[in-house]
Design an enzyme around this catalytic site. Structure first.
Site, PDB file in Angstrom:
ATOM      1  CG  ASN A   1      -9.337   2.530   8.477  1.00  0.00           C
ATOM      2  OD1 ASN A   1      -8.555   2.072   9.310  1.00  0.00           O
ATOM      3  ND2 ASN A   1      -9.369   2.127   7.223  1.00  0.00           N
TER       4      ASN A   1
ATOM      5  CE1 TYR B   1      -3.520   6.323   3.442  1.00  0.00           C
ATOM      6  CE2 TYR B   1      -5.570   6.930   4.510  1.00  0.00           C
ATOM      7  CZ  TYR B   1      -4.871   6.124   3.638  1.00  0.00           C
ATOM      8  OH  TYR B   1      -5.528   5.137   2.965  1.00  0.00           O
TER       9      TYR B   1
ATOM     10  N   GLY C   1       0.825  -1.212   0.000  1.00  0.00           N
ATOM     11  CA  GLY C   1       0.000   0.000   0.000  1.00  0.00           C
ATOM     12  C   GLY C   1       0.854   1.255   0.000  1.00  0.00           C
TER      13      GLY C   1
ATOM     14  NE  ARG D   1      -3.205  -1.271  11.234  1.00  0.00           N
ATOM     15  CZ  ARG D   1      -3.249  -2.483  10.717  1.00  0.00           C
ATOM     16  NH1 ARG D   1      -4.325  -3.237  10.883  1.00  0.00           N
ATOM     17  NH2 ARG D   1      -2.225  -2.947  10.037  1.00  0.00           N
TER      18      ARG D   1
END
Lengths: 159, 159
Positions: free
Chosen positions: A125, A132, A98, A127
């Site tokens: 989310n 990010y 990712g 995590r």
């Protein structure tokens, strides 16, 4: 073990659709998918593509896709890269795929003279948020998304 | 009194830039604007435009602009219309111009076979929220926007 990331071509529509279905399965939303290989051809591999895709292969097997398009900053009169989907199949997570795809997209953004790169994440989310934010992205908390779709769009268009 | 709404052409870049500056003034963000007429020409009136614009004229005077581009739904393999800016100059508000532009964009969305139309509003602007909800739009509260820009985008691209 080897990772290859590359832009998709029109020969990849079967692979892309397969990965879209894997995302939908993961989200338990397969009944929402109406996309076909023909529609992907018509909308992504045409003269004026609405969207673009990068694919990741792990030992030659497709394991992730990133679907993106170009949005626009009015103040800069410049395009931006908007990442609509970034999905790594569950069995290949934890290998940094990712992150490699995000970096590959950032390079694509710079090549296309984009002033920014944007994407969304679900609010629960955390995590993903941390991931990010650690990469230097900012969360723009002051914006709310609105959508008119199906009947409500038809109604607006007929007023 | 008469209202005309139409798509912009390359002869309108001066008008568009003027309205972009009026929006920036309204938001007290004029120092963020680097757009020029040349950049608008290159990005909006080229072979593969990144963005499109509708203009509203009240008695022949430009009073509003709507800047939009096409985003994409992966599950539908279909474009959507994304409204980046909808701005009516303050002295012409209350005449229903904003609503007429939204309806005009909904028609454009249907003409272009878009499955949906989307836009964002600032979270404190509850008057705008009510206006959109009354028109049948939904607020998607579960999504958070992330952005990498300037140095953080450069850093990602160089990793």
């Amino acid at each position: 073990m080897s990772l290859e990331i590359r832009k998709s071509t029109r020969d990849d529509v079967g692979t892309i659709l397969g990965l879209i279905y894997k995302l939908a399965e993961y989200e338990e939303l397969t009944d929402m998918v109406t996309a076909t290989e023909e529609q992907l051809q018509e909308t992504m591999f045409c003269e004026q593509p609405y969207a673009h895709c990068q694919l990741a292969f792990w030992n030659g097997e497709p394991v992730a896709y990133a679907l993106y398009f170009f949005n626009y900053s009015t103040f800069l009169a410049q395009p931006g890269l908007y990442l609509e989907d970034l999905f790594v199949v569950p069995e290949n997570r934890g290998n940094g795929i990712g992150k490699e795809m995000l970096l590959s997209l950032a390079r694509e953004a710079k090549e296309r003279n984009c002033g920014r790169m944007e994407w969304m994440a679900l609010d629960w989310n955390t995590r993903a948020h941390d991931f990010y934010l650690n990469l230097g992205a900012k969360m723009l908390e002051e914006w709310k998304l609105f959508r008119a779709t199906g009947e409500s769009l038809d109604k607006l268009a007929s007023l």
